[in-house]
Enzyme design. Structure first.
Site, PDB file in Angstrom:
ATOM      1  CD  GLU A   1      -5.529  28.645  18.557  1.00  0.00           C
ATOM      2  OE1 GLU A   1      -5.154  29.473  17.685  1.00  0.00           O
ATOM      3  OE2 GLU A   1      -6.636  28.626  18.735  1.00  0.00           O
TER       4      GLU A   1
ATOM      5  CB  ALA B   1       1.987  19.079  17.716  1.00  0.00           C
TER       6      ALA B   1
ATOM      7  N   GLY C   1       8.574  15.786  14.624  1.00  0.00           N
ATOM      8  CA  GLY C   1       7.891  16.545  13.811  1.00  0.00           C
ATOM      9  C   GLY C   1       8.829  16.706  12.646  1.00  0.00           C
TER      10      GLY C   1
ATOM     11  CE  LYS D   1       1.352  22.865  20.224  1.00  0.00           C
ATOM     12  NZ  LYS D   1       2.796  22.372  19.943  1.00  0.00           N
TER      13      LYS D   1
ATOM     14  CB  THR E   1       7.190  14.456   8.333  1.00  0.00           C
ATOM     15  OG1 THR E   1       6.389  14.532   9.530  1.00  0.00           O
ATOM     16  CG2 THR E   1       8.204  13.309   8.321  1.00  0.00           C
TER      17      THR E   1
ATOM     18  CB  SER F   1       0.976  27.466  19.855  1.00  0.00           C
ATOM     19  OG  SER F   1      -0.038  27.933  19.173  1.00  0.00           O
TER      20      SER F   1
ATOM     21  CE1 TYR G   1      -1.549  22.673  18.366  1.00  0.00           C
ATOM     22  CE2 TYR G   1      -2.231  24.887  18.421  1.00  0.00           C
ATOM     23  CZ  TYR G   1      -1.212  24.021  18.044  1.00  0.00           C
ATOM     24  OH  TYR G   1       0.101  24.583  17.865  1.00  0.00           O
TER      25      TYR G   1
ATOM     26  NE  ARG H   1       1.149  27.360   8.482  1.00  0.00           N
ATOM     27  CZ  ARG H   1       0.807  27.062   9.684  1.00  0.00           C
ATOM     28  NH1 ARG H   1       1.066  25.927  10.265  1.00  0.00           N
ATOM     29  NH2 ARG H   1       0.152  27.959  10.729  1.00  0.00           N
TER      30      ARG H   1
ATOM     31  CG  ASP I   1       3.163   7.938  17.812  1.00  0.00           C
ATOM     32  OD1 ASP I   1       2.552   8.809  18.642  1.00  0.00           O
ATOM     33  OD2 ASP I   1       2.526   7.580  16.582  1.00  0.00           O
ATOM     34  CG  LEU I   2       5.334  13.185  20.184  1.00  0.00           C
ATOM     35  CD1 LEU I   2       4.795  14.494  19.592  1.00  0.00           C
ATOM     36  CD2 LEU I   2       6.587  13.517  21.191  1.00  0.00           C
TER      37      LEU I   2
END
Ligand code: NAP
Ligand code: F7E
Length: 327
Positions: A129, A80, A8, A155, A10, A127, A151, A186, A56-57
């Protein structure tokens, strides 16, 4: 010289974490996916010291190769699919990348280290979330998880898998339960940046309104630059553990709008804001507010940027970008 591998790289946090680790003298390796990822150009320009590896994950063997090539002391798994709204439309893909991707990263690490389980310290980007329909206010490491989006569910899987690898194999695997953190880096799909960009464009006469969803939602918003420091601190501990990282304050999207418009001298901001059903979510997370007591006590971590300063710095950055025509 310590070595770090970041998935992640980038993304927003990848940028700030790379900068932090480079400033501490780390050799930084970043995993980039895709055969022609347009963000590589940005990374090469802004952080030329970061060594780019492809992978790649969803491809465990690519992660093993990246670990073998970088031979890191610390592995930060920030990769993610991170946009909550998108996760309803792409629930299966989100589960694969954001959920199973964590298992792939843990398993690749276990294959890479062999018998020397202490060789790599692992960070998982969990997260707030995961708290979803909150079962306690404020939310801490012990609050029951009740995710409200694909999502969030993904997580939770990654979070418990990280704990499981720590408990099963003795891996130094820590999970940071980070509340929303923002910055001028962001992505423009997230509400804070969507607002700061729109406000800058409205002030410049390039846009006449902004369409939003639920502006009563409340979040515990901090600055990404502060939060990557907490990630690093977690991996410097003798024992791996889980930590909430938050400011312990909550603010609504409405408050964000007020401060953002005020910064460019617009007081009747409500006349620029429209509510559009497409931006409302099938299940909303109404209120998040963290309790970062453990991170403060054990990591010596403190957020430095408060909410009004965060809003202001995001608006100012977008005003500057609009002026330079760089957005
Ligand atoms: P972000 O800007 O959306 O970055 C996500 C990164 O994941 C991008 O570099 C993206 O690469 C990469 N990625 C996507 N799919 C991938 C795949 N299949 N394999 C490898 N990499 C992949 O997210 P962020 O805000 O920096 O957040 C970093 C991490 O923290 C994420 O795991 C996020 O879920 C979590 N988190 C964020 C917050 C927050 O408020 N920012 C709070 C709590 C947790 P591309 O450039 O190729 O798309
Ligand atoms: O939404 C409301 C929306 O998309 C914040 C990710 O980094 O933080 C982030 O997830 C709130 C929600 O972030 C719009 O309904 C209103 O209540 O900026 P957001 P998020 O969903 O909180 C967590 C911690 C992560 O882990 C995630 O990866 O704002 N909202 N109107 C809107 N949101 C968006 N995006 N767009 C609107 O127009």
């Amino acid at each position: 010289m310590k070595r770090a591998l970041i998935t992640g790289v980038t993304g927003q946090d990848g940028y700030y974490l790379s900068k932090l680790l480079l400033s501490k003298g780390y050799d930084v390796f970043g995993l980039v996916r895709g055969q022609n990822n347009p963000k590589i150009e940005f990374l090469r320009r802004e952080l030329p010291e970061v060594k780019i590896l492809t992978g790649d994950l969803m491809d465990t063997s690519s992660l093993v190769r990246a670990l073998n090539a970088s031979d890191p002391d610390e592995f930060y798994n920030l990769g993610a699919i991170s946009f909550v709204a998108y996760s309803w439309e792409n629930a299966s893909l989100t589960s694969d990348v954001t959920g199973k991707g964590v298992l792939n990263a843990l398993e690749a690490t276990r294959i890479h280290v062999g018998d020397d389980i202490a060789k790599v310290r692992f960070y998982q980007a969990s997260s707030s979330e995961m708290f979803g329909k909150v079962q306690h206010v404020p939310q801490s490491e012990t609050t029951l998880l009740w995710p409200r989006s694909p999502y969030g569910v993904a997580k939770v899987f990654g979070h418990y898998m990280t704990i499981n690898y720590r408990e099963s194999y003795g891996m130094h695997a820590s999970s940071g339960i980070l509340f929303n953190h923002e910055s001028p880096m962001r992505g423009p799909e997230f509400v804070t940046r969507k607002i700061s960009l729109a406000v800058a464009r409205i002030a410049a006469g390039l846009q006449d309104k902004i369409s939003l969803g639920n502006i009563e939602a409340k979040r515990d918003w901090g600055f990404a630059g502060d939060y990557v420091d907490a990630m690093w601190r977690m991996l410097q501990q003798d024992e791996a553990d889980d930590y909430v990282v938050s400011t312990n304050e909550t603010h609504s999207v409405r408050e964000f709008l007020e401060i953002a418009f005020d910064r460019v001298g617009i007081s009747d901001w409500e006349s620029y804001v429209y509510q559009d059903p497409q931006f409302f979510r099938p299940a909303e997370v109404d209120l998040l507010i963290g309790d970062a007591t453990k991170a403060k006590r054990q990591l010596g971590w403190e957020p430095k940027v408060d909410f009004p300063t965060l809003v202001t710095l995001m608006v100012d950055a977008d005003v500057e970008r609009v002026r330079n025509k760089s957005v």
